[in-house]
Design a protein around this motif. Structure first.
Motif, PDB file in Angstrom:
ATOM      1  N   GLU A   1       0.834  -1.212   0.000  1.00  0.00           N
ATOM      2  CA  GLU A   1       0.000   0.000   0.000  1.00  0.00           C
ATOM      3  C   GLU A   1       0.863   1.255   0.000  1.00  0.00           C
ATOM      4  O   GLU A   1       0.561   2.240  -0.682  1.00  0.00           O
ATOM      5  N   LEU A   2       1.951   1.219   0.766  1.00  0.00           N
ATOM      6  CA  LEU A   2       2.841   2.374   0.815  1.00  0.00           C
ATOM      7  C   LEU A   2       3.536   2.572  -0.528  1.00  0.00           C
ATOM      8  O   LEU A   2       3.727   3.710  -0.978  1.00  0.00           O
ATOM      9  N   LEU A   3       3.909   1.477  -1.173  1.00  0.00           N
ATOM     10  CA  LEU A   3       4.523   1.569  -2.499  1.00  0.00           C
ATOM     11  C   LEU A   3       3.537   2.162  -3.500  1.00  0.00           C
ATOM     12  O   LEU A   3       3.902   2.995  -4.338  1.00  0.00           O
ATOM     13  N   LYS A   4       2.288   1.748  -3.405  1.00  0.00           N
ATOM     14  CA  LYS A   4       1.237   2.276  -4.291  1.00  0.00           C
ATOM     15  C   LYS A   4       1.078   3.780  -4.122  1.00  0.00           C
ATOM     16  O   LYS A   4       0.858   4.519  -5.089  1.00  0.00           O
ATOM     17  N   GLU A   5       1.206   4.245  -2.887  1.00  0.00           N
ATOM     18  CA  GLU A   5       1.081   5.676  -2.600  1.00  0.00           C
ATOM     19  C   GLU A   5       2.332   6.448  -3.004  1.00  0.00           C
ATOM     20  O   GLU A   5       2.261   7.597  -3.449  1.00  0.00           O
ATOM     21  N   THR A   6       3.496   5.819  -2.870  1.00  0.00           N
ATOM     22  CA  THR A   6       4.773   6.510  -3.034  1.00  0.00           C
ATOM     23  C   THR A   6       5.263   6.560  -4.475  1.00  0.00           C
ATOM     24  O   THR A   6       5.823   7.567  -4.919  1.00  0.00           O
ATOM     25  N   LEU A   7       5.080   5.472  -5.206  1.00  0.00           N
ATOM     26  CA  LEU A   7       5.691   5.352  -6.526  1.00  0.00           C
ATOM     27  C   LEU A   7       5.290   6.466  -7.498  1.00  0.00           C
ATOM     28  O   LEU A   7       6.166   7.039  -8.167  1.00  0.00           O
ATOM     29  N   PRO A   8       3.996   6.821  -7.607  1.00  0.00           N
ATOM     30  CA  PRO A   8       3.647   7.912  -8.530  1.00  0.00           C
ATOM     31  C   PRO A   8       4.346   9.229  -8.180  1.00  0.00           C
ATOM     32  O   PRO A   8       4.778   9.964  -9.073  1.00  0.00           O
ATOM     33  N   LYS A   9       4.463   9.520  -6.884  1.00  0.00           N
ATOM     34  CA  LYS A   9       5.127  10.749  -6.459  1.00  0.00           C
ATOM     35  C   LYS A   9       6.610  10.719  -6.822  1.00  0.00           C
ATOM     36  O   LYS A   9       7.178  11.734  -7.232  1.00  0.00           O
ATOM     37  N   LEU A  10       7.223   9.541  -6.671  1.00  0.00           N
ATOM     38  CA  LEU A  10       8.644   9.416  -6.998  1.00  0.00           C
ATOM     39  C   LEU A  10       8.873   9.646  -8.491  1.00  0.00           C
ATOM     40  O   LEU A  10       9.784  10.381  -8.873  1.00  0.00           O
ATOM     41  N   VAL A  11       8.039   9.033  -9.315  1.00  0.00           N
ATOM     42  CA  VAL A  11       8.193   9.165 -10.765  1.00  0.00           C
ATOM     43  C   VAL A  11       7.989  10.620 -11.201  1.00  0.00           C
ATOM     44  O   VAL A  11       8.674  11.115 -12.104  1.00  0.00           O
ATOM     45  N   GLN A  12       7.071  11.317 -10.532  1.00  0.00           N
ATOM     46  CA  GLN A  12       6.798  12.710 -10.867  1.00  0.00           C
ATOM     47  C   GLN A  12       7.816  13.670 -10.266  1.00  0.00           C
ATOM     48  O   GLN A  12       7.776  14.873 -10.534  1.00  0.00           O
ATOM     49  N   GLY A  13       8.720  13.162  -9.428  1.00  0.00           N
ATOM     50  CA  GLY A  13       9.699  14.016  -8.768  1.00  0.00           C
ATOM     51  C   GLY A  13       9.117  14.811  -7.619  1.00  0.00           C
ATOM     52  O   GLY A  13       9.682  15.814  -7.187  1.00  0.00           O
TER      53      GLY A  13
END
Length: 318
Positions: free
Chosen positions: A174-186
């Motif tokens: 769940e944390l990866l699901k929340e975090t990954l889009p933000k990481l990709v977007q910087g």
């Protein structure tokens, strides 16, 4: 975006499943080699390998990730991002520098506490009531990288390492699901760890499994549940290994008779009933409820008592 996922046990599977469910471009999976398991020593694939093959994803199983041939195979996958979750190997600098978006790790603790390979075991053994998952950038040190996100997960008194593996694996996904889009977007602000607050959770060794009866009843209770369902705690009974899988929480035994004799040494059996085995500890007693004598299957003490007995005065630990 080309993603390489690295993981090995059941803990890592929900994170991989999230990537696949979102139809992200997982171009390869790296996991530990198949190992012999069980009494028959049958070579068994890791849970992550099974999940990857079910989705027709190429799988690499290097014995050592730092081997030149392993690094070359990884380079051929041309990853933009590497995601690890309980992979079981430290990544060399050449791998850490390979993907343009870096390498991130889904780690089962609230860093900087419990860096290392057995954070769940140690958190329960130490009587923690809160743990969690940290996603961090990977660095050359052991779980030393900057933290990206965290989630807390309570440890209940009836939890053991098995139940917490399940809870934390879901929380990590769940944390990866929340975090990954933000990481990709910087759109993230990593936070450096305070290394002075770091604690370590090394892999469990055989000597760590042995019950120390001189410790408090609560410490022994935590020790037993920390090693359940793997690798299991043990004591010695007539020179043979006696596995101890479950015990009663000392806080919950108000209805049980407690022998307050002070002239007996820790590890001495006070009594055995169909409910359990009462054993002297460093500050009272503890009730063992599920055991496994040498050469037999694990069983409740009630079942064990139908064909065997451990007499009062028996000294565990020798």
């Amino acid at each position: 975006m080309r993603i390489v996922f690295m993981g090995t046990p059941d803990f890592a599977v929900p994170s991989l499943q999230y990537l696949l469910e979102e139809k992200l471009n997982v171009v390869g999976v790296v996991t530990q080699p198949d190992r012999p398991k069980g009494r028959k020593k049958i070579f068994t694939p890791t849970p992550v390998k099974v999940e990857a093959l079910n989705h027709h994803i190429p799988v690499l199983q290097p014995e050592k990730m730092k081997a030149p041939e392993a690094i070359q195979l990884l380079k051929q996958l041309q990853p933009d991002l590497i995601i690890t979750a309980a992979f079981g190997q430290i990544l060399p600098k050449e791998v850490l520098e390979l993907p343009r978006l870096g390498c991130i790790n889904v780690h089962a603790s609230l860093l900087p506490k419990y860096r290392g390979g057995a954070p769940i075991h140690h958190a329960i053994k130490n009587g923690e009531t809160i743990t969690g998952v940290t996603i961090m950038y990977m660095a050359e040190g052991l779980d030393t990288g900057d933290m990206i996100s965290k989630i807390e997960v309570p440890i209940l008194e009836n939890d053991n390492t098995g139940t917490m593996f399940g809870k934390l694996s879901i929380a990590g996904a769940e944390l990866l699901k929340e975090t990954l889009p933000k990481l990709v977007q910087g759109n993230i602000q990593p936070v450096a760890q305070n290394h002075e607050e770091a604690t370590f959770a090394s892999n469990i060794k055989r000597e760590d499994e042995l019950i120390n009866w001189k410790k408090s009843s609560k410490d022994i209770f935590n020790h037993i549940r920390a090693l359940n369902p793997f690798p299991g705690s043990y004591t010695l009974w007539n020179g043979k290994v006696l596995k101890v899988w479950e015990s009663l929480n000392p806080s919950d035994i108000y209805s049980k008779p407690v022998n307050h004799k002070d002239d007996i040494s820790p590890g001495t059996v006070i009594q055995m009933t169909t409910d359990g085995i009462e054993v002297r500890t460093g500050n009272g007693t503890i009730w063992l409820t599920q055991i496994q004598p040498a050469g037999k299957k694990r069983m409740d003490v009630g079942q064990f008592s139908k064909g065997s007995a451990i007499p009062e005065g028996t000294q565990f630990g020798r």
